[in-house]
Design a protein around this motif. Structure first.
Motif, PDB file in Angstrom:
ATOM      1  N   MET A  24       0.847  -1.176   0.000  1.00 45.02           N
ATOM      2  CA  MET A  24       0.000   0.000   0.000  1.00 45.02           C
ATOM      3  C   MET A  24       0.894   1.241   0.000  1.00 45.02           C
ATOM      4  SD  MET A  24      -2.950   0.896   2.816  1.00 45.02           S
ATOM      5  CE  MET A  24      -1.835   0.795   4.215  1.00 45.02           C
ATOM      6  N   GLY A  25       0.626   2.175  -0.927  1.00 42.96           N
ATOM      7  CA  GLY A  25       1.416   3.397  -0.983  1.00 42.96           C
ATOM      8  C   GLY A  25       2.572   3.367  -1.959  1.00 42.96           C
ATOM      9  N   ASP A  26       2.689   2.290  -2.763  1.00 42.75           N
ATOM     10  CA  ASP A  26       3.695   2.275  -3.827  1.00 42.75           C
ATOM     11  C   ASP A  26       3.255   3.217  -4.950  1.00 42.75           C
ATOM     12  OD1 ASP A  26       5.419   0.418  -2.681  1.00 42.75           O
ATOM     13  OD2 ASP A  26       4.501  -1.301  -3.688  1.00 42.75           O
ATOM     14  N   PRO A  27       4.121   4.105  -5.431  1.00 40.74           N
ATOM     15  CA  PRO A  27       3.754   4.969  -6.555  1.00 40.74           C
ATOM     16  C   PRO A  27       3.575   4.171  -7.843  1.00 40.74           C
ATOM     17  CG  PRO A  27       5.586   5.917  -5.315  1.00 40.74           C
ATOM     18  CD  PRO A  27       5.412   4.505  -4.829  1.00 40.74           C
ATOM     19  N   LEU A  28       2.538   4.501  -8.602  1.00 42.94           N
ATOM     20  CA  LEU A  28       2.285   3.930  -9.915  1.00 42.94           C
ATOM     21  C   LEU A  28       1.974   5.105 -10.842  1.00 42.94           C
ATOM     22  CD1 LEU A  28       0.270   0.753 -10.783  1.00 42.94           C
ATOM     23  CD2 LEU A  28      -0.047   2.837 -12.104  1.00 42.94           C
ATOM     24  N   VAL A  29       2.902   5.404 -11.729  1.00 43.68           N
ATOM     25  CA  VAL A  29       2.814   6.603 -12.569  1.00 43.68           C
ATOM     26  C   VAL A  29       2.361   6.203 -13.966  1.00 43.68           C
ATOM     27  CG1 VAL A  29       4.045   8.608 -13.466  1.00 43.68           C
ATOM     28  CG2 VAL A  29       4.690   7.639 -11.231  1.00 43.68           C
ATOM     29  N   VAL A  30       1.230   6.765 -14.408  1.00 47.31           N
ATOM     30  CA  VAL A  30       0.677   6.479 -15.731  1.00 47.31           C
ATOM     31  C   VAL A  30       0.898   7.678 -16.636  1.00 47.31           C
ATOM     32  CG1 VAL A  30      -1.406   5.899 -17.036  1.00 47.31           C
ATOM     33  CG2 VAL A  30      -1.078   4.956 -14.731  1.00 47.31           C
ATOM     34  N   THR A  31       1.357   7.427 -17.866  1.00 44.43           N
ATOM     35  CA  THR A  31       1.542   8.492 -18.858  1.00 44.43           C
ATOM     36  C   THR A  31       0.894   8.081 -20.171  1.00 44.43           C
ATOM     37  OG1 THR A  31       3.672   7.569 -19.555  1.00 44.43           O
ATOM     38  CG2 THR A  31       3.721   9.249 -17.841  1.00 44.43           C
ATOM     39  N   GLY A  32       0.629   9.098 -21.007  1.00 42.07           N
ATOM     40  CA  GLY A  32       0.195   8.827 -22.378  1.00 42.07           C
ATOM     41  C   GLY A  32      -1.279   8.902 -22.645  1.00 42.07           C
ATOM     42  N   THR A  33      -2.098   9.301 -21.663  1.00 39.22           N
ATOM     43  CA  THR A  33      -3.533   9.452 -21.924  1.00 39.22           C
ATOM     44  C   THR A  33      -3.929  10.913 -21.719  1.00 39.22           C
ATOM     45  OG1 THR A  33      -4.465   9.176 -19.688  1.00 39.22           O
ATOM     46  CG2 THR A  33      -3.788   7.178 -20.858  1.00 39.22           C
ATOM     47  N   ASP A  34      -5.124  11.258 -22.196  1.00 43.79           N
ATOM     48  CA  ASP A  34      -5.572  12.650 -22.077  1.00 43.79           C
ATOM     49  C   ASP A  34      -6.546  12.856 -20.916  1.00 43.79           C
ATOM     50  OD1 ASP A  34      -7.843  11.417 -23.006  1.00 43.79           O
ATOM     51  OD2 ASP A  34      -8.004  12.584 -24.856  1.00 43.79           O
ATOM     52  N   ARG A  35      -6.617  11.881 -20.025  1.00 39.31           N
ATOM     53  CA  ARG A  35      -7.456  12.033 -18.832  1.00 39.31           C
ATOM     54  C   ARG A  35      -6.556  12.137 -17.612  1.00 39.31           C
ATOM     55  NH1 ARG A  35     -11.808   7.693 -16.190  1.00 39.31           N
ATOM     56  NH2 ARG A  35     -12.366   9.016 -14.402  1.00 39.31           N
ATOM     57  N   GLU A  36      -6.563  13.306 -16.969  1.00 37.67           N
ATOM     58  CA  GLU A  36      -5.678  13.553 -15.841  1.00 37.67           C
ATOM     59  C   GLU A  36      -6.310  13.075 -14.530  1.00 37.67           C
ATOM     60  OE1 GLU A  36      -1.878  15.142 -14.610  1.00 37.67           O
ATOM     61  OE2 GLU A  36      -2.769  14.731 -16.574  1.00 37.67           O
ATOM     62  N   LEU A  37      -5.501  12.428 -13.703  1.00 38.64           N
ATOM     63  CA  LEU A  37      -5.969  11.972 -12.394  1.00 38.64           C
ATOM     64  C   LEU A  37      -6.282  13.162 -11.507  1.00 38.64           C
ATOM     65  CD1 LEU A  37      -6.318   9.659 -10.254  1.00 38.64           C
ATOM     66  CD2 LEU A  37      -3.904  10.041  -9.674  1.00 38.64           C
ATOM     67  N   GLU A  38      -7.458  13.140 -10.867  1.00 39.43           N
ATOM     68  CA  GLU A  38      -7.828  14.197  -9.932  1.00 39.43           C
ATOM     69  C   GLU A  38      -7.140  13.966  -8.582  1.00 39.43           C
ATOM     70  OE1 GLU A  38     -11.258  13.137 -12.682  1.00 39.43           O
ATOM     71  OE2 GLU A  38      -9.931  12.033 -11.310  1.00 39.43           O
ATOM     72  N   VAL A  39      -6.857  15.036  -7.861  1.00 38.12           N
ATOM     73  CA  VAL A  39      -6.125  14.926  -6.594  1.00 38.12           C
ATOM     74  C   VAL A  39      -6.913  14.132  -5.556  1.00 38.12           C
ATOM     75  CG1 VAL A  39      -7.031  17.090  -5.625  1.00 38.12           C
ATOM     76  CG2 VAL A  39      -4.780  16.248  -4.886  1.00 38.12           C
ATOM     77  N   ASP A  40      -8.244  14.154  -5.656  1.00 38.34           N
ATOM     78  CA  ASP A  40      -9.073  13.444  -4.684  1.00 38.34           C
ATOM     79  C   ASP A  40      -9.666  12.156  -5.257  1.00 38.34           C
ATOM     80  OD1 ASP A  40     -10.785  14.680  -6.466  1.00 38.34           O
ATOM     81  OD2 ASP A  40     -12.160  15.459  -4.944  1.00 38.34           O
ATOM     82  N   ASN A  41      -9.135  11.684  -6.367  1.00 35.42           N
ATOM     83  CA  ASN A  41      -9.560  10.402  -6.931  1.00 35.42           C
ATOM     84  C   ASN A  41      -8.652   9.327  -6.354  1.00 35.42           C
ATOM     85  OD1 ASN A  41     -10.284   8.158  -8.402  1.00 35.42           O
ATOM     86  ND2 ASN A  41     -10.011   9.107 -10.406  1.00 35.42           N
ATOM     87  N   GLY A  42      -9.175   8.585  -5.385  1.00 42.40           N
ATOM     88  CA  GLY A  42      -8.307   7.667  -4.654  1.00 42.40           C
ATOM     89  C   GLY A  42      -7.301   8.459  -3.849  1.00 42.40           C
ATOM     90  N   TRP A  43      -6.035   8.090  -3.980  1.00 49.62           N
ATOM     91  CA  TRP A  43      -4.978   8.801  -3.260  1.00 49.62           C
ATOM     92  C   TRP A  43      -4.095   9.541  -4.253  1.00 49.62           C
ATOM     93  CZ3 TRP A  43      -3.386   4.042   0.225  1.00 49.62           C
ATOM     94  CH2 TRP A  43      -4.420   3.791   1.144  1.00 49.62           C
ATOM     95  N   GLY A  44      -4.739  10.430  -5.019  1.00 48.12           N
ATOM     96  CA  GLY A  44      -4.008  11.182  -6.038  1.00 48.12           C
ATOM     97  C   GLY A  44      -3.301  12.405  -5.494  1.00 48.12           C
ATOM     98  N   TYR A  45      -2.850  12.333  -4.234  1.00 49.60           N
ATOM     99  CA  TYR A  45      -2.326  13.509  -3.553  1.00 49.60           C
ATOM    100  C   TYR A  45      -1.028  14.041  -4.162  1.00 49.60           C
ATOM    101  CZ  TYR A  45      -5.693  11.539  -0.305  1.00 49.60           C
ATOM    102  OH  TYR A  45      -6.837  11.020   0.243  1.00 49.60           O
ATOM    103  N   TRP A  46      -0.281  13.178  -4.851  1.00 48.88           N
ATOM    104  CA  TRP A  46       0.966  13.633  -5.484  1.00 48.88           C
ATOM    105  C   TRP A  46       0.696  14.411  -6.761  1.00 48.88           C
ATOM    106  CZ3 TRP A  46       5.416  13.495  -2.905  1.00 48.88           C
ATOM    107  CH2 TRP A  46       5.493  12.635  -1.792  1.00 48.88           C
ATOM    108  N   GLN A  47      -0.553  14.576  -7.131  1.00 48.05           N
ATOM    109  CA  GLN A  47      -0.890  15.395  -8.292  1.00 48.05           C
ATOM    110  C   GLN A  47      -0.686  16.876  -8.004  1.00 48.05           C
ATOM    111  OE1 GLN A  47      -0.686  13.154 -10.728  1.00 48.05           O
ATOM    112  NE2 GLN A  47      -2.426  14.083 -11.764  1.00 48.05           N
TER     113      GLN A  47
END
Length: 451
Positions: free
Chosen positions: A389-412
């Motif tokens: 729990m808490g391992d970073p998983l970084v996704v690139t290449g799509t046009d939909r940005e993760l929201e800061v409050d979507n799950g634990w998107g705090y590093w956004q």
């Protein structure tokens, strides 16, 4: 379904009379009685303790202060005795008593009322608030300019927190004993809305073995999250002392209990998902250890587009039924689906998981999923078994940005944005005791500061 979560100094003015305690050096005649009453000699030590001796129903967020008008302050101890609950069972079993004693011993460190002494030794102010409904005894030792010492005492009681107005921790992530990834935040959920956010932030003390800095952000009125400026350094212990007892969370609402959370930060594992190359690369402690063929969302709709950004792994399931109705696509809709999947690791609250997809024949070649990261069964199992729990998983290449409050998107949020969203607006050093701000702050003071 078998589900498994990851191992899981501002001073207030006080409208109370001060307890001014004088000490006069008195001699005893040989075999005679000790001198008593008021001496004509000038006192050699004079300390004042607030709240005063005998005061009742003192607001729990009142700071304890000791001042020396003659001499200096050598030591101050504060002892609290909470009132016995009205429903306490006097005939409780010895086993229950032993359990209670063990819990009290474990909570001793966070329950201790420490204080800060100024440079010239003439003023001591408590760092933390007091437990509601307690008898509090303050014992202060003063020292005269000639080197003689004297002890002063004030005993008073604090206001009880009334039912329905007692702030308590409803849940927290991680929990004590967890081993987590380097991106793991500290998430605290309260049972009541918090209006006085500055005081609650100030009551939360984060201590790590390896120094860093972080800050708290609020998501709504009942959830507060601590995130560091950079990822935690791996292989260390982190302690969170929640000095909540006596903090005024809202008008007439006080915290009633302190808590201590201790967890371990494990190895550094960071996974990078590239939806354009259809690969996931896993790096552990700076070295690449895996390179998986994957398939991300087909992007035919926004819901089926994998979110780009810095995610954190949240929980995992060996077997999971994935129903699109949980993300707003009900039965009967043309895009409705219901799938049985294995080795699922969640990385958002919008239905995104890594999981085994043996039916997907385009792994490493095309994006065909409903938004998840499809993997082979063997690769998904490896990722499931090797994720914290808490391992970073970084996704690139799509046009939909993760929201800061979507799950634990705090590093956004950038560090500058994160710090600006802290009520205190000041970084908390994890290698220094205490925290920014004052837990003694009242609701009225926060309102004044916000104007």
């Amino acid at each position: 379904m078998e589900g498994r979560a990851f191992p899981a100094a501002r001073r207030l003015g006080v409208g109370l009379a001060a307890a001014s305690l004088l000490f006069t050096v008195a001699c005893s005649g040989s075999g005679g009685e000790e001198a008593s009453g008021v001496s004509n000699e000038s006192p050699t030590v004079e300390l004042t303790i607030v709240p005063a001796d005998g005061e009742t129903e003192v607001a729990p967020n009142t700071p304890v202060t000791v001042t020396a008008s003659i001499g200096t302050i050598e030591e101050v101890t504060v002892t609290q005795t909470p009132a016995a609950p009205e429903d306490a069972d006097a005939s409780a079993s010895p086993e229950a008593a032993e359990t209670e004693e063990a819990e009290e011993a474990g909570a001793g460190e966070v329950d201790e009322i420490t204080g800060t002494l100024n440079e010239d030794g003439t003023e001591w102010v408590s760092d933390w608030t007091l437990t509601p409904g307690s008898t509090v005894t303050v014992v202060a030792t003063g020292k005269s300019p000639e080197g003689e010492t004297a002890e002063f005492t004030s005993t008073f009681t604090t206001l009880e927190a009334t039912p329905g107005h007692r702030l308590e921790v409803q849940s927290n992530f991680p929990v004590s004993g967890d081993v987590v990834g380097v991106g793991m935040p500290v998430i605290i959920n309260f049972d009541l809305p918090v209006e006085n956010k500055a005081a609650v932030e100030a009551a939360l003390e984060v201590v790590s073995e390896k120094p860093t800095q972080g800050a708290w952000n609020w998501f709504g009125d009942q959830t507060v999250v601590f995130r560091t400026e950079e990822y935690w350094e791996p292989y260390q212990k982190v302690t969170v002392n929640m000095h909540l007892a006596g903090v005024q969370a809202a008008e007439g609402v006080y915290g009633i209990e302190n808590h201590q959370l201790t967890f371990e930060v494990g190895r550094s594992q960071i996974s990078e998902v590239d939806s354009e190359t259809h690969r996931m690369v896993v790096t552990r402690d700076g070295e690449q250890i895996k390179d998986f063929p994957i398939s991300t969302g087909n992007a035919t709709t926004r819901a089926y587009t994998t979110t780009s950004g810095t995610h954190l792994t949240m929980e995992k399931y060996q077997h999971l039924v994935m129903d699109s109705a949980t993300v707003g696509i009900p039965p009967g809709h043309p895009d409705y689906y219901k799938l049985d999947v294995n080795y699922a690791v969640r990385f958002s609250n919008s239905g995104e998981f890594t999981h085994a997809a043996p039916w997907n024949g385009s792994l490493g070649q095309a994006n065909l999923s409903h938004g998840c990261v499809n993997m082979s069964t063997a690769d998904a199992q490896w990722f499931y078994e090797n994720s914290y729990m808490g391992d970073p998983l970084v996704v690139t290449g799509t046009d939909r940005e993760l929201e800061v409050d979507n799950g634990w998107g705090y590093w956004q949020r950038s560090w500058e944005e994160w710090l600006a969203n802290s009520t205190l607006g000041e970084a908390d050093r994890t290698d220094e005791p205490g925290s920014p701000g004052s837990p003694h702050r009242s609701v009225g003071e926060q309102a004044e500061a916000a104007e």
